[in-house]
Structure formats: C-alpha cells, structure tokens
Design an enzyme around this catalytic site. Sequence first.
Site, PDB file in Angstrom:
ATOM      1  N   GLY A 134      46.989  -3.352  45.262  1.00 49.96           N
ATOM      2  CA  GLY A 134      45.797  -4.146  44.996  1.00 49.96           C
ATOM      3  C   GLY A 134      44.972  -3.643  43.828  1.00 49.96           C
ATOM      4  O   GLY A 134      44.416  -4.434  43.057  1.00 49.96           O
ATOM      5  N   ILE A 135      44.868  -2.317  43.675  1.00 47.69           N
ATOM      6  CA  ILE A 135      44.092  -1.769  42.561  1.00 47.69           C
ATOM      7  C   ILE A 135      44.722  -2.172  41.240  1.00 47.69           C
ATOM      8  O   ILE A 135      44.029  -2.572  40.293  1.00 47.69           O
ATOM      9  CB  ILE A 135      43.983  -0.238  42.665  1.00 47.69           C
ATOM     10  N   VAL A 213      42.666   7.459  39.899  1.00 43.32           N
ATOM     11  CA  VAL A 213      41.709   7.016  40.924  1.00 43.32           C
ATOM     12  C   VAL A 213      42.404   6.846  42.270  1.00 43.32           C
ATOM     13  O   VAL A 213      41.864   6.201  43.169  1.00 43.32           O
ATOM     14  CB  VAL A 213      41.016   5.697  40.511  1.00 43.32           C
ATOM     15  N   ARG A 215      45.075   9.452  44.330  1.00 40.31           N
ATOM     16  CA  ARG A 215      45.032  10.702  45.079  1.00 40.31           C
ATOM     17  C   ARG A 215      45.339  11.844  44.115  1.00 40.31           C
ATOM     18  O   ARG A 215      46.219  11.729  43.252  1.00 40.31           O
ATOM     19  CB  ARG A 215      46.052  10.712  46.224  1.00 40.31           C
ATOM     20  N   ASP A 239      38.788  10.608  39.395  1.00 42.75           N
ATOM     21  CA  ASP A 239      37.930  10.436  40.567  1.00 42.75           C
ATOM     22  C   ASP A 239      38.496  11.195  41.756  1.00 42.75           C
ATOM     23  O   ASP A 239      37.815  11.344  42.768  1.00 42.75           O
ATOM     24  CB  ASP A 239      37.789   8.957  40.931  1.00 42.75           C
ATOM     25  N   GLU A 244      40.765  19.180  46.513  1.00 44.20           N
ATOM     26  CA  GLU A 244      39.582  18.350  46.656  1.00 44.20           C
ATOM     27  C   GLU A 244      38.832  18.735  47.929  1.00 44.20           C
ATOM     28  O   GLU A 244      39.468  18.792  48.996  1.00 44.20           O
ATOM     29  CB  GLU A 244      39.989  16.877  46.725  1.00 44.20           C
ATOM     30  N   HIS A 263      35.238  11.544  43.882  1.00 43.13           N
ATOM     31  CA  HIS A 263      35.862  10.583  44.799  1.00 43.13           C
ATOM     32  C   HIS A 263      34.833   9.532  45.253  1.00 43.13           C
ATOM     33  O   HIS A 263      34.642   9.306  46.454  1.00 43.13           O
ATOM     34  CB  HIS A 263      36.464  11.301  46.013  1.00 43.13           C
ATOM     35  N   ALA A 265      34.727   6.300  43.669  1.00 46.85           N
ATOM     36  CA  ALA A 265      35.072   4.998  43.093  1.00 46.85           C
ATOM     37  C   ALA A 265      34.675   3.860  44.013  1.00 46.85           C
ATOM     38  O   ALA A 265      34.345   2.764  43.565  1.00 46.85           O
ATOM     39  CB  ALA A 265      36.564   4.932  42.789  1.00 46.85           C
TER      40      ALA A 265
END
Length: 302
Positions: A134-135, A213, A215, A239, A244, A263, A265
């Site tokens: 989808g992104i 954006v 992982r 992002d 992390e 993180h 976004a």
Amino acid sequence: MLPDADPVFVDAASAAGGRVEPLSSATRGLVWTSSDGGDRLDSVLSEHPAISWVQLPWAGVDAFADLLHRHRGDGRVWTSAKGAFAQPVAEHALALALAVLRELPRRARATAWEADERGRTLYGAEVVIVGAGGIAVELLQLLAPFRVRATVVRRADAPVPGAARTVTTDRLAEALGAAEVVFVVAALTPATRGLIGAGELAALPPGAVLVNVARGGLVDTDALVAALGSGRLGGAGLDVTDPEPLPAEHPLWTAPNCLVTPHVADTEAMTVPLFARRIGANVAAFVDGTTFDGRIDLDAGY
C-alpha cells in the site's frame, strides 16, 4: 478487544455489526490493540480456540512473527493494518526524500550563511521503490507530478500502476544501478532482513539518496554508515533504524546529509481513525462472510 478497548475502535466495530463484549467462550473474533506480540496474546488464543479471526494493530507484523508461526496451523484468519496507514507513511517518505535532495539536514544545522550550489531536484529522477504494498501504491501517486521514472522491486514481476517497470527481487542490484532515489517500503521478514547491504549500496550511482520508512532491519546499518561517511551515498532519510530507538551517540545522527525521524511517519493522530476504519471493514467482513482487508499470508510472513 484487548488489551485496551478504545471507544473509537469499539464504535467502529459496533457500527459494522459486531458486538464488543468481555472475553469468554463465546468470543469468535479478537481485535488486538497492542504492539506487544508476547505471552498474553498467545495465552488468550490457546485458552480460547473458538476465536477464528485475529486483527493485529500494525501494518508490519514482524513483532508477531514467532506467534504467527506457532499458530499457523490452527485455521485462524489473521489480518493486519497493512495498507491502512499507507497515505501518511508515503507522505513522510516523500518529505524525507525532498529534504535530503535539497540538503536540508546540513542546512538546518548551519549557524552561519553558507551559500553553495548543492541540492538536486526530484523532477524527472530515476526512482526505485523496494516493495509493492500500500505504501508503494500511494507513493507512486504522490510522485506522479514529479514525472519520475519509477521501478518497483517485488517478489513477483506483476506490474504496479504508476511504475514504468517492475522487476523481481533477484534483480535488485540491477535496478539500483541507475537509481537517483531509493525508497524502502517492503515488509521485514527473515528473507528481507539486510536486503540493502554493502553490495546493494555499492551498486547505486554516486550521489544516490536512500529513504527507509519500512523497518530498520531491511538495511544493514554499518554498511549505511560507511556509505554515508565515504561520501559515495548522497544522503539518507530514515524514519526507522536498526537498532531502534537509535542510541544518542550513534553515528547516523551526525552522518553527512542524513535525516533521522523517530518512527513517526504515522502518528497516533493519523493512525487511530485509519485503524478504526480497518476494524470496521474487517468486522463487517467477519459478520457477512466476505473478504477481509489486510489478510496476512502466513507463508510469506506479512
């Protein structure tokens, strides 16, 4: 709905024809609202075998990988939020790309007037998008006014609307050879961990820009630091990172032309209404016996 039944989510489920009640032997569907994929959810599922559908809260399900593996043979339908948060994440990816192309990380840190001719345009650029979910679909729409030439790298070579071409993952290095901007938007699975490593970064033309954006684990962090430090990589917008949260003294914070956002976004203000919409759609599908949105492929891991 566990562990927390946010009223917005309860309203969405109720409006779609579901009844949100305390967990019991009558429970048939479960909306899990925590990013914790640990023992509690495992116990709930083991103790309530009548639950036939589970909705997970995020687009990425890597945090639930072990749980999904343990329960893959129990016949349950699993859905995620994949695609639900695509618009804000794609928007953030575009913002990072533009910022890095225009040298904003360096310019934002300046404390004196430093005029130079550095900075590039996105218009007409050769773009590679790693991932086709989808992104990627939303990002291609945002990129359309910039008249980029976009190549999508994915597991299958099926075309993606808005992309000039689609190639399979085994041709990643070939696709990267002409890329001016690379967007990483793929799912993190055992097969994709470290997908962008030293070899892939070396395949990029000098000055190329990397945006991640998805992982952090998709990119080899040490290789990224080295590529930025050498000056061969033109910049990075991140992002997500590995590790992390990114430690305060990590070299990515001061790497040349690197912009790190924590993180964010898709912030809570964006995700709550979008996840409520996904809950409503899938409760309706559960009640009516129709197609679920964001169904997880347990073999592929996303």
